[in-house]
Each structure stands twice: as structure tokens, then as C-alpha cells.
Design a protein around this motif. Structure first.
Motif, mmCIF file in Angstrom:
data_model
loop_
_atom_site.group_PDB
_atom_site.id
_atom_site.type_symbol
_atom_site.label_atom_id
_atom_site.label_comp_id
_atom_site.label_asym_id
_atom_site.label_seq_id
_atom_site.Cartn_x
_atom_site.Cartn_y
_atom_site.Cartn_z
ATOM 1 N N LEU A 21 0.779 -1.314 0.151
ATOM 2 C CA LEU A 21 -0.275 -0.057 -0.109
ATOM 3 C C LEU A 21 0.955 1.301 -0.170
ATOM 4 C CD1 LEU A 21 -2.993 -0.898 2.423
ATOM 5 C CD2 LEU A 21 -3.149 -0.298 -0.152
ATOM 6 N N ALA A 22 1.836 1.046 0.768
ATOM 7 C CA ALA A 22 2.863 2.338 0.876
ATOM 8 C C ALA A 22 3.541 2.641 -0.617
ATOM 9 C CB ALA A 22 3.981 2.143 1.795
ATOM 10 N N ALA A 23 3.983 1.801 -1.133
ATOM 11 C CA ALA A 23 4.465 1.811 -2.475
ATOM 12 C C ALA A 23 3.475 2.347 -3.477
ATOM 13 C CB ALA A 23 4.952 0.247 -2.923
ATOM 14 N N GLY A 24 2.162 1.807 -3.401
ATOM 15 C CA GLY A 24 1.210 2.303 -4.240
ATOM 16 C C GLY A 24 1.015 3.685 -4.033
ATOM 17 N N ALA A 25 0.773 3.924 -2.965
ATOM 18 C CA ALA A 25 0.632 5.544 -2.472
ATOM 19 C C ALA A 25 1.732 6.427 -3.124
ATOM 20 C CB ALA A 25 0.536 5.567 -0.995
ATOM 21 N N VAL A 26 2.972 5.798 -3.069
ATOM 22 C CA VAL A 26 4.248 6.840 -3.493
ATOM 23 C C VAL A 26 3.863 7.028 -4.841
ATOM 24 C CG1 VAL A 26 6.603 6.662 -3.838
ATOM 25 C CG2 VAL A 26 5.677 6.400 -1.709
#
Length: 268
Positions: A21-26
Motif C-alpha cells: 500500500l505504501a509503494a502504491g501510494a508513492v
């Protein structure tokens, strides 16, 4: 977080889900900055879908299938951006660059190839675990089918019993309260109301098909509640009771406390 991690093959692991999720947000932020006309609507769709699914009163993993592909897409964008930054930080070659700018163009192509290649490799690495998980699920289903015992679902004899009772005891224009409204309408062609509030059901439904010994997605009925809302059991078996609301509006209005005041003895 756990659902997304499970859908990509990691199982129910919060840490992996948080990383994805963090990678997707970035990646989503980077994509919106670089090509806002294309990605802002997609990110808005993803975030909006996530809010609707994530605020549902219960967790339904299949609802996340519309979100996971976009999360993985933008996670891939984040990987590509990291590669771009790393390659850009490498020292340049000492040989003079061509005046026509071909070296710069080739470097840009190389960055894209490496970035997308790494993203594809990471995604492909998830496949074996996911495939193994699917194989296990298929084996479990086939083993269950081999027992000749019907799986619990719409065609299970327990559910067919209440559908038959509703068809036999109600009229075509009656409204039936049931914990799975779409299912009842599909199998009986009756208008159906799904609520956990008995007062709401009494005011809007003619019958209540109640599953015994369960408060899952349905209101409980006490003796006091049955008397207050004029409820009469017209059919029952070991698993179900089909209640009929007798003059429900008058019963609710004349009950102690008046209409609109839930009885403290009810489990609403």
C-alpha cells in the motif's frame, strides 16, 4: 491491508500489505505529478472504491478485487521511480556526449527498460505462491465435492426450506425481512428488507424470516418484542422461524412508549 497481501500471494500478513500500500501510494503521487490528466481520475477511482469497500460493516475480500490491480500498478510505478533516481545518481561516463543528444535518449530508454523489467520480475515472483494457494483451494473444494454433502449455500436444504415456506405462506406483494435480501428476492420473487433493527422491519415488512440462534445481520426477537410488534410465528423448523407482523403500524403505535421508541428489552 491483510486482504491485499493475501490477494497477491503473501497470505494474511499485515507488514507485506502495508509495504504494498505504501509503494502504491508513492507511485500514485508520482504518476499524478507526471501525467495528471491520465492518473488523477484513476487514483480518485481507486481511493473512492477503497473508502467504500473499507468502510463496509463487514470484511468481504472479493470486493477488493477492483482495487488490488490499481494498487499493484502504482506500486510498479514506485519501483520504476526508484530505479530512475538510482540510475540518475550514478556517475556519468567520462567520454564526451554526442552533440545530437543520443546518449541522453539512450540513457532514458535504459532507465525505463530496467525499471519496468524490475517491476515485472517482482510481480512475477508473486505468482508461484498465489498459484500454490489456488491449487490448495481447488483441492479442498474437490475433496468436499467428493463427500456428496452439499456445501452451505442457496441450494442447501436448510435454505431451501425457508424459501419454500416464504413462497407458501406469503403473498406475491408482501415484503419479507431477511438477512440476505438479494438472495430471498432471487429465490422467492418477494420484495425483501435487510436490516438489523426490528422496529424498522416491523414498520416496513409484512413477514420476518428469522434464522434461529443467530444475530448475524438480523435482529433478535424477544417475547416482549414479539408482543410489541404483533408478531406471530406462522411456520418454523429446526433452523428457521417465519414471523408475521399483525397490524404492525397499529401495534407499534399503541405499544408502551409509543411509536419510534425502541423497547429496552430488544436486541436491535
Amino acid at each position: 491491508v491483510n486482504v491485499i497481501a493475501d490477494q497477491v500471494g503473501f497470505g494474511l500478513h499485515t507488514a507485506w500489505g502495508a509495504v504494498i500500500l505504501a509503494a502504491g501510494a508513492v507511485g500514485a503521487v508520482i504518476a499524478c505529478i507526471r501525467r495528471p490528466a491520465l492518473h488523477v481520475p484513476l487514483v480518485a477511482l481507486t481511493v473512492g472504491s477503497g473508502l467504500m469497500v473499507g468502510t463496509h460493516f463487514r470484511l468481504i475480500p472479493r470486493y477488493y478485487f477492483q482495487i488490488t490491480p490499481f494498487v499493484l500498478l502504482y506500486a510498479a510505478f514506485a519501483v520504476i521511480a526508484v530505479v530512475d533516481v538510482v540510475v540518475g545518481a550514478l556517475p556519468e561516463r567520462s567520454t564526451p556526449s554526442r552533440s545530437d543528444g543520443r546518449d541522453h535518449a539512450q540513457t532514458g530508454v535504459w532507465r525505463s527498460v530496467v525499471g519496468w523489467g524490475l517491476a515485472v520480475v517482482l510481480m512475477a515472483a508473486l505468482l508461484p505462491a498465489k498459484v500454490n494457494g489456488l491449487r490448495q483451494q481447488i483441492d479442498d473444494i474437490q475433496a468436499a465435492n467428493g463427500t456428496d454433502v452439499p456445501q452451505y449455500g442457496p441450494d442447501h436444504p436448510q435454505l431451501q426450506a425457508i424459501f419454500g415456506a416464504v413462497e407458501g405462506e406469503t403473498r406475491a406483494d408482501d415484503v419479507v425481512g431477511f438477512f440476505r435480501a438479494r438472495l430471498m428476492t432471487l429465490y422467492t420473487d418477494r420484495r425483501t428488507l435487510q436490516t438489523t433493527n426490528l422496529e424498522v422491519m416491523a414498520r416496513n415488512a409484512d413477514y420476518y424470516a428469522m434464522r434461529k440462534n443467530s444475530v448475524y445481520s438480523q435482529p433478535a426477537v424477544t417475547d416482549l418484542g414479539a408482543a410489541r410488534y404483533g408478531m406471530t410465528a406462522v411456520w418454523q423448523d429446526a433452523n428457521w422461524i417465519l414471523w408475521r407482523f399483525e397490524d404492525v403500524h397499529d401495534a407499534a403505535a399503541e405499544a408502551p412508549g409509543g411509536a419510534g421508541v425502541p423497547d429496552p428489552g430488544l436486541d436491535l
